[in-house]
Design a protein around this motif. Sequence first.
Motif, PDB file in Angstrom:
ATOM      1  N   ALA A  39       0.843  -1.419  -0.107  1.00  0.00           N
ATOM      2  CA  ALA A  39      -0.018  -0.136  -0.079  1.00  0.00           C
ATOM      3  C   ALA A  39       0.974   1.249  -0.065  1.00  0.00           C
ATOM      4  O   ALA A  39       2.090   1.223   0.307  1.00  0.00           O
ATOM      5  CB  ALA A  39      -0.878  -0.062   1.293  1.00  0.00           C
ATOM      6  N   ALA A  40       0.252   2.472  -0.373  1.00  0.00           N
ATOM      7  CA  ALA A  40       1.021   3.720  -0.404  1.00  0.00           C
ATOM      8  C   ALA A  40       1.656   4.023   0.898  1.00  0.00           C
ATOM      9  O   ALA A  40       0.780   3.769   2.079  1.00  0.00           O
ATOM     10  CB  ALA A  40      -0.083   4.804  -0.740  1.00  0.00           C
ATOM     11  N   ASN A  41       2.813   4.367   0.895  1.00  0.00           N
ATOM     12  CA  ASN A  41       3.600   4.393   2.210  1.00  0.00           C
ATOM     13  C   ASN A  41       3.750   3.256   3.533  1.00  0.00           C
ATOM     14  O   ASN A  41       4.081   3.487   4.531  1.00  0.00           O
ATOM     15  CB  ASN A  41       2.868   5.854   3.055  1.00  0.00           C
ATOM     16  CG  ASN A  41       3.098   7.027   2.079  1.00  0.00           C
ATOM     17  OD1 ASN A  41       4.193   7.088   1.596  1.00  0.00           O
ATOM     18  ND2 ASN A  41       1.997   7.712   2.022  1.00  0.00           N
ATOM     19  N   ALA A  44       7.057  -2.285   3.676  1.00  0.00           N
ATOM     20  CA  ALA A  44       7.329  -3.559   2.926  1.00  0.00           C
ATOM     21  C   ALA A  44       8.424  -4.668   3.487  1.00  0.00           C
ATOM     22  O   ALA A  44       9.660  -4.079   3.579  1.00  0.00           O
ATOM     23  CB  ALA A  44       6.962  -3.793   1.645  1.00  0.00           C
ATOM     24  N   VAL A  45       8.212  -5.626   3.796  1.00  0.00           N
ATOM     25  CA  VAL A  45       9.166  -6.858   4.106  1.00  0.00           C
ATOM     26  C   VAL A  45       9.129  -7.708   2.802  1.00  0.00           C
ATOM     27  O   VAL A  45       8.566  -8.631   2.703  1.00  0.00           O
ATOM     28  CB  VAL A  45       9.116  -7.395   5.464  1.00  0.00           C
ATOM     29  CG1 VAL A  45      10.268  -8.495   5.642  1.00  0.00           C
ATOM     30  CG2 VAL A  45       9.073  -6.658   6.370  1.00  0.00           C
ATOM     31  N   ALA A 121       4.552   5.841  -3.045  1.00  0.00           N
ATOM     32  CA  ALA A 121       5.817   5.309  -2.899  1.00  0.00           C
ATOM     33  C   ALA A 121       5.503   4.305  -1.446  1.00  0.00           C
ATOM     34  O   ALA A 121       4.664   4.159  -0.878  1.00  0.00           O
ATOM     35  CB  ALA A 121       6.578   6.340  -1.987  1.00  0.00           C
ATOM     36  N   PHE A 122       6.684   3.314  -1.346  1.00  0.00           N
ATOM     37  CA  PHE A 122       6.622   2.529  -0.065  1.00  0.00           C
ATOM     38  C   PHE A 122       8.045   2.299   0.207  1.00  0.00           C
ATOM     39  O   PHE A 122       8.958   2.593  -0.581  1.00  0.00           O
ATOM     40  CB  PHE A 122       5.973   1.259  -0.575  1.00  0.00           C
ATOM     41  CG  PHE A 122       6.412   0.186  -1.502  1.00  0.00           C
ATOM     42  CD1 PHE A 122       7.636  -0.439  -1.249  1.00  0.00           C
ATOM     43  CD2 PHE A 122       6.083   0.422  -2.923  1.00  0.00           C
ATOM     44  CE1 PHE A 122       8.284  -1.349  -2.238  1.00  0.00           C
ATOM     45  CE2 PHE A 122       6.753  -0.321  -3.723  1.00  0.00           C
ATOM     46  CZ  PHE A 122       7.734  -1.300  -3.453  1.00  0.00           C
ATOM     47  N   ASN A 123       8.186   1.822   1.417  1.00  0.00           N
ATOM     48  CA  ASN A 123       9.435   1.575   2.128  1.00  0.00           C
ATOM     49  C   ASN A 123       9.827   0.134   2.247  1.00  0.00           C
ATOM     50  O   ASN A 123       8.929  -0.761   2.708  1.00  0.00           O
ATOM     51  CB  ASN A 123       9.530   2.503   3.424  1.00  0.00           C
ATOM     52  CG  ASN A 123       9.021   3.874   3.219  1.00  0.00           C
ATOM     53  OD1 ASN A 123       9.814   4.359   2.595  1.00  0.00           O
ATOM     54  ND2 ASN A 123       8.196   4.088   4.061  1.00  0.00           N
ATOM     55  N   VAL A 124      10.962  -0.284   1.922  1.00  0.00           N
ATOM     56  CA  VAL A 124      11.206  -1.439   2.199  1.00  0.00           C
ATOM     57  C   VAL A 124      12.477  -1.630   3.201  1.00  0.00           C
ATOM     58  O   VAL A 124      13.406  -0.853   3.314  1.00  0.00           O
ATOM     59  CB  VAL A 124      12.082  -2.149   0.968  1.00  0.00           C
ATOM     60  CG1 VAL A 124      12.767  -3.728   1.210  1.00  0.00           C
ATOM     61  CG2 VAL A 124      11.193  -2.194  -0.330  1.00  0.00           C
ATOM     62  N   LYS A 125      12.112  -2.425   4.374  1.00  0.00           N
ATOM     63  CA  LYS A 125      12.771  -2.519   5.546  1.00  0.00           C
ATOM     64  C   LYS A 125      13.917  -3.332   5.176  1.00  0.00           C
ATOM     65  O   LYS A 125      14.069  -4.198   4.443  1.00  0.00           O
ATOM     66  CB  LYS A 125      11.855  -3.061   6.531  1.00  0.00           C
ATOM     67  CG  LYS A 125      10.780  -2.267   6.910  1.00  0.00           C
ATOM     68  CD  LYS A 125      11.186  -1.125   7.893  1.00  0.00           C
ATOM     69  CE  LYS A 125      10.467   0.637   7.799  1.00  0.00           C
ATOM     70  NZ  LYS A 125      11.109   1.451   8.344  1.00  0.00           N
TER      71      LYS A 125
END
Length: 125
Positions: A39-41, A44-45, A121-125
């Motif tokens: 999802a937006a923002n 994500a792993v 955008a999304f973040n990858v941890k």
Amino acid sequence: MKLFDFSSSTLRALMSGAVALAMSSTAFAHAHLISSVPAANADAVGPADVTIHFTEPLEPAFSRITLAGASGKPATTSTSTVDSSDARVMRLALPQLTSGRYAVHWVAVATDGHRTQGDFAFNVK
Ligand SMILES: [Cu+2]
């Protein structure tokens, strides 16, 4: 004295306005984003793909998802696909992404030929 004196050009303008109104009522068939994974923002792993659900079936030849890393460079060379059993779903397979922020850009062309696009955008941890 005439109350109304419509010249033919005024009539034409009125008619084209009516046509535009009639056409805009069918424009609701545009494909809009319903939801996405990630999802937006989201954080994500190890996301395996970006999957987006749309309100309308898409034309695969003209629809796409692209992904860019923080540098703005493409994060994958793979091409997105429209689901063969549900054309309202488009997917971009992902390589293993390093941690950071990623920008998704999507272009969706509905079967009526109307084009919509968006970014998240999304973040990858
Ligand atoms: Cu449309």
